[in-house]
Design an enzyme around this catalytic site. Structure first.
Site, PDB file in Angstrom:
ATOM      1  N   LYS A   1       0.861  -1.197   0.000  1.00 49.86           N
ATOM      2  CA  LYS A   1       0.000   0.000   0.000  1.00 49.86           C
ATOM      3  C   LYS A   1       0.888   1.235   0.000  1.00 49.86           C
ATOM      4  O   LYS A   1       1.078   1.923   1.007  1.00 49.86           O
ATOM      5  CB  LYS A   1      -0.933  -0.007   1.212  1.00 49.86           C
TER       6      LYS A   1
ATOM      7  N   SER B   1      -8.632  -1.075  -5.262  1.00 53.23           N
ATOM      8  CA  SER B   1      -8.890  -0.761  -3.865  1.00 53.23           C
ATOM      9  C   SER B   1     -10.406  -0.668  -3.644  1.00 53.23           C
ATOM     10  O   SER B   1     -11.116  -1.644  -3.834  1.00 53.23           O
ATOM     11  CB  SER B   1      -8.159   0.511  -3.458  1.00 53.23           C
TER      12      SER B   1
END
Length: 433
Positions: A36, A232
Site C-alpha cells: 500500500k 482498492s
C-alpha cells in the site's frame, strides 16, 4: 519533422521524508498492506523493495499487453518491437516507417486528401467526422430500442469513491445506492451491469455500495465490467458480483487500506506556537494536528484500519469463493493488471462492456432486451452552475499561470488534504503519455 515516442514505460515517484524533517510538517500514517505505497513517500526517502516489485510487475504487464496488440496489428514480432524500444530505432519518421510502425510519412493535408479519396469526396469539400471519444460515449450510452420489455441496467461508477450524492466524475453514496436499489426493484430489469472506472476512495462508502450489490444478487444477476481501473475501493464494490470482466490493461486489486493525518507540531514548535487540550474524558479530544500524535489514539486508529482490512479481505474471499489466507496472500495493497488478475482469481474473464452485457443476458436467461443507463443525479442550482463556462475561468487561469503539470500536482495535494476517514484507495496514479 515529427517523431515517434516508442521506448517502453517508466514510473517516477517523489519522496518527502527529508522535506518533512526540514519543515516540521509530518504525515502520520497508519496502513495495512506492505504494497500500500500511497503513503510510502511520506515514510521513506526511497522506494521499498515491495513497491519496486509491484511497479516493475505492473509496468511489464501493461507493456506486454500493449506490445502484443501492436505486434498483431503491425505484423512485427514482440521481440523486434522490444529491440526497437531499447534502441530507439523508430525515433524519426523515416526510421518508424522502416520498422513498419507507420505506413506513410506525410503532411496532414495529404492525410485528409487520402481520406477524401477513399470516401469519394471532392478534394474541395469537407468530409464529416466524429471524434473517437464522442463516438464511444454515444455508443456506450445509447440504447438500441426494440420491442423487448426486458431490460439490463448499466450502472456507471466513475471516479473516486466519496460520501454525498456524487456526479459523473465522483462515485457518491447517494446516487449509487439509489441506482442499485431502483434497478433491483424494477421488475423489467432482469440483470445489472456495473461499469467501474475507479481508483477507490472512502472505505465506508465502498462497504455501503458492496451491501447494495449483495442484496441485489439475491434477486437478479450482477456483472461487473472494469474500465481503466477498478482498484482498492473500486475492487471492493466489484468483488461480490456474479461475474467480473476486465480489460487486459485494467488496473485492479490493491486490496488494502490506509489512514493519513497531517501533523504540524514540528513546524509550530519551530515557529513558537504551542497547543494544549482540556478534556472531560481520556479520549474525548479529537486528533490535534498541532501536537505529537497520542499513542493511544494511534493504537485505536490502527485497530480500525486492521478491522476494515479484515472486512475487505473477507468480502473478497466470500465473493470470489476463496479462503481468507488465499486472498490475503495476493492482497496487501498490491495492484495487478487484468491479465494477471485473471490468473490469481480476482477476475473471471477478459472483455469489455459489450461482453459483460452479453454475460448478464446469459445469466438472466434473456435473448432480447433493452439497456437502461443509471444513475441520475439529484443536483441543486449551485451544482449546475459549475458546468457553465464562467465557473471554469479560475481553473483555466491557474493552468495558464503555473502550467498543466504543476496544476495536476496542486490538484493531487488538494485531494490528499480532503481525505476523510480510512481510505481504500489505489496507491498511485497511472498516466501513459
Amino acid at each position: 519533422m515529427g517523431d515517434l515516442d516508442f521506448k517502453g514505460l517508466s514510473s517516477d515517484l517523489l519522496f518527502f521524508k527529508d522535506f518533512q524533517d526540514k519543515t516540521g510538517v509530518k504525515m502520520e500514517v497508519i496502513r495495512h498492506g506492505k504494497y500500500k505505497s500511497a503513503v510510502e513517500p511520506f515514510l521513506e526517502n526511497k522506494m521499498s523493495e515491495a513497491n519496486r516489485e509491484q511497479i516493475t510487475a505492473l509496468l511489464n504487464s501493461i507493456w506486454n499487453s500493449v506490445v502484443t496488440d501492436i505486434a498483431k496489428s503491425r505484423n512485427v514480432s514482440v521481440e523486434k518491437l522490444n529491440e526497437i524500444a531499447n534502441g530507439l530505432l523508430a525515433r524519426t519518421p523515416e526510421m518508424a516507417k522502416a520498422q513498419k510502425l507507420v505506413d506513410v510519412v506525410a503532411y496532414e493535408d495529404v492525410y485528409h486528401n487520402a481520406i477524401k479519396k477513399r470516401l469519394q469526396v471532392d478534394s474541395k469539400d469537407e468530409y464529416e467526422s466524429v471524434s473517437i471519444l464522442d463516438y464511444t460515449q454515444k455508443y456506450t450510452t445509447t440504447s438500441v430500442i426494440n420491442d423487448a420489455t426486458d431490460e439490463i441496467a448499466i450502472i456507471y461508477a466513475q471516479g473516486e469513491i466519496q460520501s454525498g450524492e456524487g456526479d459523473v466524475n465522483i462515485i457518491g453514496e447517494g446516487a449509487m445506492r439509489r441506482s442499485i436499489s431502483e434497478a433491483r426493484n424494477n421488475e423489467d430489469v432482469k440483470a445489472i451491469v456495473l461499469r467501474i472506472d475507479s481508483p477507490g476512495g472512502n472505505a465506508l462508502t465502498s462497504d455501503l455500495i458492496w451491501r447494495e450489490i449483495e442484496l441485489t444478487k439475491k434477486v437478479k444477476p450482477v456483472v461487473v465490467s472494469m474500465g481503466n481501473y477498478a482498484a482498492s475501493g473500486g475492487y471492493y464494490i466489484a468483488c461480490n458480483a456474479n461475474t467480473i470482466f476486465a480489460e487486459k490493461n485494467t488496473i485492479t486489486g490493491s486490496i488494502g487500506v490506509f489512514g493519513m493525518l497531517p501533523n504540524f507540531s514540528g513546524l509550530s514548535t519551530k515557529m513558537g506556537i504551542h497547543s494544549e487540550q482540556v478534556n472531560t474524558h481520556q479520549n474525548s479530544g479529537n486528533y490535534n494536528p498541532f501536537a505529537p500524535i497520542d499513542e493511544k489514539f494511534k493504537a485505536v486508529t490502527t485497530e480500525g484500519v486492521e478491522q476494515i482490512y479484515k472486512t475487505f479481505v473477507s468480502h473478497v474471499a466470500q465473493g470470489r469463493k476463496m479462503s481468507f489466507a488465499q486472498v490475503d496472500a495476493i492482497a496487501q495493497g498490491r495492484v495487478w493488471t487484468g491479465a494477471d488478475a485473471i490468473k490469481i482469481g480476482l477476475v473471471d474473464k477478459i472483455g469489455g462492456l459489450d461482453d459483460a452485457i452479453q454475460e448478464a443476458a446469459l445469466l438472466a436467461k434473456i435473448k432480447t432486451f433493452n439497456t437502461q443507463n443509471y444513475p441520475e443525479y439529484n443536483k441543486n442550482f449551485d451544482d449546475l452552475l459549475e458546468n457553465f463556462p464562467f465557473a471554469k475561468t479560475k481553473e483555466r487561469w491557474i493552468k495558464e499561470e503555473i502550467g498543466e503539470e504543476n496544476y495536476k500536482i496542486m490538484e493531487q495535494i488538494k485531494r490528499i488534504q480532503s481525505y476523510k476517514g480510512v481510505q481504500a484507495r489505489m496507491p498511485f496514479e497511472i498516466t501513459i503519455q
